[in-house]
Design a protein around this motif. Structure first.
Motif, PDB file in Angstrom:
ATOM      1  N   ASN A  67       6.522  15.489  -2.121  1.00 19.06           N
ATOM      2  CA  ASN A  67       5.337  16.011  -2.935  1.00 19.06           C
ATOM      3  C   ASN A  67       4.253  14.981  -2.918  1.00 19.06           C
ATOM      4  O   ASN A  67       2.757  14.543  -1.850  1.00 19.06           O
ATOM      5  N   PHE A  68       4.302  13.434  -3.032  1.00 17.96           N
ATOM      6  CA  PHE A  68       3.758  12.261  -3.027  1.00 17.96           C
ATOM      7  C   PHE A  68       3.423  11.862  -2.252  1.00 17.96           C
ATOM      8  O   PHE A  68       2.109  11.507  -2.008  1.00 17.96           O
ATOM      9  N   GLN A  69       3.886  11.587  -0.420  1.00 16.81           N
ATOM     10  CA  GLN A  69       3.691  11.166   0.743  1.00 16.81           C
ATOM     11  C   GLN A  69       3.076  12.657   1.169  1.00 16.81           C
ATOM     12  O   GLN A  69       2.231  12.507   2.154  1.00 16.81           O
ATOM     13  N   LEU A  70       3.717  13.612   1.033  1.00 14.59           N
ATOM     14  CA  LEU A  70       2.469  14.417   1.370  1.00 14.59           C
ATOM     15  C   LEU A  70       1.205  14.967   1.585  1.00 14.59           C
ATOM     16  O   LEU A  70       0.327  15.028   1.662  1.00 14.59           O
ATOM     17  N   ASP A  71       0.842  14.975  -0.103  1.00 15.16           N
ATOM     18  CA  ASP A  71       0.179  14.195  -0.658  1.00 15.16           C
ATOM     19  C   ASP A  71      -1.075  13.733  -0.068  1.00 15.16           C
ATOM     20  O   ASP A  71      -2.476  13.495   0.249  1.00 15.16           O
ATOM     21  N   ASP A  72      -0.721  11.736  -0.088  1.00 16.66           N
ATOM     22  CA  ASP A  72      -1.594  11.007   0.617  1.00 16.66           C
ATOM     23  C   ASP A  72      -1.580  11.128   1.741  1.00 16.66           C
ATOM     24  O   ASP A  72      -2.358  10.573   2.227  1.00 16.66           O
ATOM     25  N   ALA A  73      -0.700  11.871   2.793  1.00 15.63           N
ATOM     26  CA  ALA A  73      -1.165  11.988   3.379  1.00 15.63           C
ATOM     27  C   ALA A  73      -1.746  13.415   4.070  1.00 15.63           C
ATOM     28  O   ALA A  73      -2.541  13.341   5.340  1.00 15.63           O
ATOM     29  N   VAL A  74      -1.555  14.137   3.900  1.00 17.62           N
ATOM     30  CA  VAL A  74      -2.696  15.473   4.203  1.00 17.62           C
ATOM     31  C   VAL A  74      -3.353  16.216   3.150  1.00 17.62           C
ATOM     32  O   VAL A  74      -4.264  16.069   3.526  1.00 17.62           O
ATOM     33  N   PHE A  75      -3.167  16.633   2.200  1.00 14.33           N
ATOM     34  CA  PHE A  75      -3.955  17.383   1.504  1.00 14.33           C
ATOM     35  C   PHE A  75      -4.898  16.170   0.577  1.00 14.33           C
ATOM     36  O   PHE A  75      -6.218  16.640   0.415  1.00 14.33           O
TER      37      PHE A  75
ATOM     38  N   GLY B 159       0.927  -1.437  -0.482  1.00 12.86           N
ATOM     39  CA  GLY B 159       0.302   0.272  -0.015  1.00 12.86           C
ATOM     40  C   GLY B 159       0.832   1.229  -0.155  1.00 12.86           C
ATOM     41  O   GLY B 159       0.141   2.538  -0.005  1.00 12.86           O
ATOM     42  N   THR B 160       2.332   1.501   0.231  1.00  9.18           N
ATOM     43  CA  THR B 160       2.968   1.738  -0.450  1.00  9.18           C
ATOM     44  C   THR B 160       3.001   2.465  -0.974  1.00  9.18           C
ATOM     45  O   THR B 160       3.870   1.494  -2.290  1.00  9.18           O
ATOM     46  N   LEU B 161       4.025   3.553  -1.742  1.00 10.95           N
ATOM     47  CA  LEU B 161       4.995   4.173  -3.392  1.00 10.95           C
ATOM     48  C   LEU B 161       6.172   3.616  -2.948  1.00 10.95           C
ATOM     49  O   LEU B 161       6.442   3.594  -2.062  1.00 10.95           O
ATOM     50  N   PRO B 162       6.639   3.131  -4.011  1.00  9.87           N
ATOM     51  CA  PRO B 162       7.883   2.678  -4.218  1.00  9.87           C
ATOM     52  C   PRO B 162       8.607   3.464  -4.243  1.00  9.87           C
ATOM     53  O   PRO B 162       8.444   5.234  -4.516  1.00  9.87           O
ATOM     54  N   PRO B 163      10.087   3.370  -3.477  1.00 10.44           N
ATOM     55  CA  PRO B 163      11.139   4.646  -3.863  1.00 10.44           C
ATOM     56  C   PRO B 163      11.103   5.031  -4.733  1.00 10.44           C
ATOM     57  O   PRO B 163      11.200   4.098  -5.405  1.00 10.44           O
ATOM     58  N   VAL B 164      11.537   6.228  -5.292  1.00  9.81           N
ATOM     59  CA  VAL B 164      12.489   6.643  -5.776  1.00  9.81           C
ATOM     60  C   VAL B 164      13.279   6.720  -6.669  1.00  9.81           C
ATOM     61  O   VAL B 164      14.319   6.478  -4.972  1.00  9.81           O
TER      62      VAL B 164
END
Length: 177
Positions: A61-69, A32-37
């Motif tokens: 940005n992807f992590q911030l989007d998923d967690a907050v926005f 369920g997590t994004l793969p590391p860049v």
């Protein structure tokens, strides 16, 4: 407890872009997590000399989007239906019209600048402070113009690709604009 109109307007300002654009699906790992860049040392694209840094910022940005926005945007959409969200968007678009007019004038387009001024006046008065956009029923059409476009008209190049924290993709000209 009902949110105040001021709180709703502030939230709308912060989430305007999030609520307007549909998120594109991203590849998600099985857990369920994004793969590391994966960042390599040398850039692979000459228009992106800061590729390694841009990729790290994109991951952030992807992590911030998923967690907050995303949760905040979903809450915003759940609390406010489409009708009040459209009124908020109309007011924000109307507030931006003087800047559009100024940029059209700086681009050497006085007719379009006049159209933006008319749009601002008509939507501010007949549209009740911009709550209603009168373009669909014969009002002046909406135009898009910003300082980045004006600088492009003046001949300033766009420069290298930049991924900015929270803001997203840009380039030096658009960032300055």
């Amino acid at each position: 407890m009902k949110p105040s109109p001021a709180a709703i307007l502030c939230l709308a300002l912060a989430l305007g872009a999030c609520a307007r654009e549909a998120s594109k699906p991203r590849q998600v790992a099985q857990n369920g997590t994004l793969p590391p860049v994966v960042v390599t040392g040398a850039p692979t694209d000459p228009t992106d000399p800061f590729e390694a840094t841009n990729r790290r910022i994109l991951d952030f940005n992807f992590q911030l989007d998923d967690a907050v926005f995303k949760p905040v945007a979903k809450g915003y959409r759940a609390v406010l239906g489409p009708w009040p969200r459209q009124r908020i968007r109309n007011v924000l678009d109307n507030i931006n019209e003087p800047a559009v007019a100024a940029n059209r004038l700086l681009q050497g387009k006085p007719i379009e600048a006049g159209t933006s001024v008319m749009r601002f006046v008509i939507n501010s008065t007949l549209g009740l402070g911009g709550l209603f956009d009168l373009a669909p029923i014969g009002g002046p059409p909406k135009q898009v113009a910003d300082l980045g476009q004006t600088l492009a008209v003046w001949g300033l190049g766009d420069g290298p690709f930049l991924m900015l924290p929270v803001v997203g993709p840009s380039n030096p000209r658009e960032l300055g604009g």
